[in-house]
Design an enzyme around this catalytic site. Structure first.
Site, PDB file in Angstrom:
ATOM      1  N   ASP A  21      -8.671  -0.611  -5.107  1.00 65.79           N
ATOM      2  CA  ASP A  21      -7.315  -0.963  -4.725  1.00 65.79           C
ATOM      3  C   ASP A  21      -7.438  -2.154  -3.772  1.00 65.79           C
ATOM      4  O   ASP A  21      -8.508  -2.397  -3.205  1.00 65.79           O
ATOM      5  CB  ASP A  21      -6.658   0.233  -4.031  1.00 65.79           C
ATOM      6  CG  ASP A  21      -5.343  -0.124  -3.381  1.00 65.79           C
ATOM      7  OD1 ASP A  21      -4.489  -0.708  -4.073  1.00 65.79           O
ATOM      8  OD2 ASP A  21      -5.185   0.150  -2.180  1.00 65.79           O
ATOM      9  N   ASP A  23      -4.567  -3.612  -1.272  1.00 63.20           N
ATOM     10  CA  ASP A  23      -3.921  -3.489   0.030  1.00 63.20           C
ATOM     11  C   ASP A  23      -4.397  -2.258   0.788  1.00 63.20           C
ATOM     12  O   ASP A  23      -4.373  -1.144   0.263  1.00 63.20           O
ATOM     13  CB  ASP A  23      -2.405  -3.429  -0.142  1.00 63.20           C
ATOM     14  CG  ASP A  23      -1.861  -4.694  -0.788  1.00 63.20           C
ATOM     15  OD1 ASP A  23      -2.379  -5.780  -0.487  1.00 63.20           O
ATOM     16  OD2 ASP A  23      -0.915  -4.591  -1.597  1.00 63.20           O
TER      17      ASP A  23
END
Length: 226
Positions: A21, A23
């Site tokens: 991922d 963020d």
């Protein structure tokens, strides 16, 4: 599904594909929150981000609400990219470099936007083809016109679809992330590693088969297995 930390570590050492991922995992910040701050609407947008990452509402709804508030133009995106420093999570660059040395494929799978992610991918030598993220749309005058809803990561369950696609061509797929949408990728991912080095989301911490707060843990295990 895996049932013990030892099993998790074994899958991690044998991973041929690793998805991060972006963020609050790859980088320390939430890209859309930072863009909102840059555009002067940070507080309103952050409330929706917390709802989306905590899994309390449909991701696409939260994405729409945040972008309706920000209304970013092409010029603002360009200025943001040129002025905002990329803050990688502690140990992340070393970890990605080590994965590359081992011949492991690295992908970035994000509910954020390609235009904000590509600079980070470039610094990490991750091919742009290995990015699964959303695309902003603009009118001819550069004003915000929405986002491409055809991208799987624009909605809840999208990261699971990406994982299903990648799983067709790999043996051991590991997904690393901090949010509820990341957890959805497991299964079909062979392992999900919850990451809390920047923000701890209790739902993820409780449900992840393996939860870490420091990428050095993953680095050390790979080095010990070499």
């Amino acid at each position: 599904m895996t049932s013990s930390i030892e099993q998790c570590k074994q899958i991690w050492c044998n991973a041929d594909t690793v998805c991060f991922d972006v963020d609050s995992t790859l980088i320390k910040d939430e890209g859309l929150d930072e863009l909102a701050e840059f555009c002067g609407v940070g507080k309103q947008v952050k409330e929706w981000t917390n709802k989306a990452m905590g899994g309390s509402m449909r991701f696409r709804t939260a994405l729409e609400k945040r972008l309706e508030i920000i209304q970013p133009t092409i010029d603002q995106i360009t200025q943001f990219r040129e002025t905002q420093a990329i803050r990688f999570s502690d140990g992340l660059e070393e970890l990605v470099e080590l994965l590359h040395e081992r011949g492991t494929k690295v992908y970035l799978v994000s509910g954020g936007f390609r235009s904000l992610i590509e600079p980070a991918a470039k610094l990490l030598d991750i091919p742009f083809n290995n990015i699964y993220a959303n695309r902003l749309k603009f009118f001819y005058n550069g004003d915000y016109a929405g986002f491409d809803v055809r991208e799987p990561t624009s909605d809840s369950g999208g990261k699971k679809l990406v994982a299903e696609k990648l799983k067709q061509t790999c043996e051991n797929l590991v997904f690393i992330g901090d949010g509820a949408t990341d957890l959805e990728a497991y299964p079909p991912a062979d392992l999900f590693i919850g990451y809390g080095g920047n923000v701890v989301r209790e739902t993820v911490k409780q449900k992840a088969p393996w939860y870490i707060t420091d990428f050095q843990d993953l680095i050390q295990i790979l080095q010990d297995s070499s």
